[in-house]
Design an enzyme around this catalytic site. Structure first.
Site, PDB file in Angstrom:
ATOM      1  N   LYS A  53       0.840  -1.199   0.000  1.00 53.44           N
ATOM      2  CA  LYS A  53       0.000   0.000   0.000  1.00 53.44           C
ATOM      3  C   LYS A  53       0.881   1.257   0.000  1.00 53.44           C
ATOM      4  O   LYS A  53       0.603   2.229  -0.702  1.00 53.44           O
ATOM      5  CB  LYS A  53      -0.927   0.001   1.226  1.00 53.44           C
ATOM      6  N   GLN A  97      -4.400  -1.629   9.638  1.00 54.49           N
ATOM      7  CA  GLN A  97      -4.282  -2.953   9.023  1.00 54.49           C
ATOM      8  C   GLN A  97      -4.832  -4.024   9.961  1.00 54.49           C
ATOM      9  O   GLN A  97      -4.442  -4.102  11.124  1.00 54.49           O
ATOM     10  CB  GLN A  97      -2.799  -3.236   8.681  1.00 54.49           C
ATOM     11  N   ASP A 120     -11.186   2.802   4.372  1.00 59.64           N
ATOM     12  CA  ASP A 120     -11.390   1.352   4.244  1.00 59.64           C
ATOM     13  C   ASP A 120     -12.889   1.025   4.158  1.00 59.64           C
ATOM     14  O   ASP A 120     -13.261  -0.075   3.768  1.00 59.64           O
ATOM     15  CB  ASP A 120     -10.813   0.628   5.480  1.00 59.64           C
TER      16      ASP A 120
END
Ligand code: NAD
Length: 298
Positions: A53, A97, A120
């Site tokens: 990412k 994460q 997200d």
């Protein structure tokens, strides 16, 4: 019959180009799109996802704020950090994460993220917006699948879509997005409680696998001419591979590609779309903020 192999990298490249162009416009007006990436612990798969990412952010000329915390970090410390990132005007998006170490409650952490920075799309406010159809950030992998279907002009209107998997991050949101009016599919969701999986999958015009079970779906479970989208990423031992393992999907590619019209490979299918959609969400968060339009996504 042999399926057309979907080039996820190429579709993702086009999405990323668009984000890069929008980033250039923002930068010209003094705004640097910035994503804070929070990693707790050193789970090898998570480290590799986070590294990917950050590389993608750099390539798109966005700022990645890399926050790596020890596995011993407490839930309160993590939530405090998120509070500071929420308040930081230079940060447009926050990504924590997953999975988190067992002593940290994921739902508490996700709830702590400002929905205006929830790139997200996991915050309950974002999920609610998705379900109702009001503006908000869509979760990256499910949204990536929808964009892929649209880019390939795979007919979805009135099609029967079968989603195998009901997780909060893939299966459930995907089922929702497929049923939205702009996609207009009729959706069946299969899961571990489903009695005869093959009976359902064989009726799918669009078959989406998100079960996390290597090669669960074989060619005999696919309707001839179906579009098969494999979200699964599973490590299987392979002594001949340099790392001792290789990645396979939830679909048995060899047999399914004989029957399907379209099929995604693993790797190189859905995976690249996830990062592309994340970058798009970060750009969107920065654009909304610079336009002073934060409220539209709450
Ligand atoms: P998960 O384990 O949270 O959920 C799996 C779902 O599949 C569950 O809802 C379960 O009911 C269902 N399932 C499991 N075995 C089944 C079976 N035999 N028959 C029917 N249903 C079954 O997993 P997840 O987080 O949704 O991820 C699914 C897969 O997608 C994993 O392989 C994951 O690595 C992958 N993934 C890929 C990306 C990407 O970017 N490509 C992103 C997220 C997840």
């Amino acid at each position: 019959m042999s399926a057309i192999i979907i080039d996820g990298k190429e579709i993702a490249r086009r999405v990323r180009e668009d984000s890069a162009a929008r980033t250039r416009t923002l930068r010209a007006s003094g705004v640097e799109p910035c994503l804070a990436v929070v990693l707790v612990g050193e789970d090898p798969a998570s480290v590799s996802y986070v590294t990917g990412k950050e590389k993608a952010l750099a390539e798109a000329a966005m700022v990645g704020r890399d926050l790596r915390l020890p596995a011993s970090t407490s839930e309160t410390e993590l939530i405090d950090l998120i509070g500071a990132l929420n308040a930081d005007p230079a940060v447009h998006g926050i990504l924590v994460q997953l999975p988190l170490p067992k002593h940290i409650r994921e739902d508490r952490v996700i709830m702590a993220i400002d929905p205006a920075k929830d790139v997200d799309g996991f915050h309950p406010v974002s999920v609610g917006n998705m379900v109702i159809g009001t503006p908000g950030f869509l979760p990256c992998t499910p949204h990536g699948v929808i964009v892929m279907l649209k880019e390939l002009k795979i007919p979805t209107d009135g099609a029967h879509a079968v989603v195998v998997g009901r997780s909060n991050i893939v299966g459930k949101p995907l089922a929702n997005l497929l049923a939205r009016r702009d996609v207009n599919a009729t959706v069946t969701v299969c899961h571990t409680g489903t009695r005869n999986l093959a009976e359902h999958t064989r009726r799918a015009d669009i078959l989406i696998a998100a079960a996390g079970r290597p090669r669960l779906l074989t060619g005999d479970m696919v309707k001839p001419g179906a579009a098969v989208i494999d979200v699964g990423v599973n490590r299987v031992e392979d002594a001949s591979a340099k790392k001792g393992y290789r990645l396979v999907g939830d679909v048995d590619f060899a047999s399914a590609s004989e029957v399907a019209s379209y099929i995604t490979p693993v790797p190189g299918g859905v995976g690249p779309m996830t990062i592309a959609m994340l970058l798009r969400n970060v750009v969107e968060a920065a654009e909304l903020r610079s336009a002073g339009a934060e409220r539209t996504i709450r």
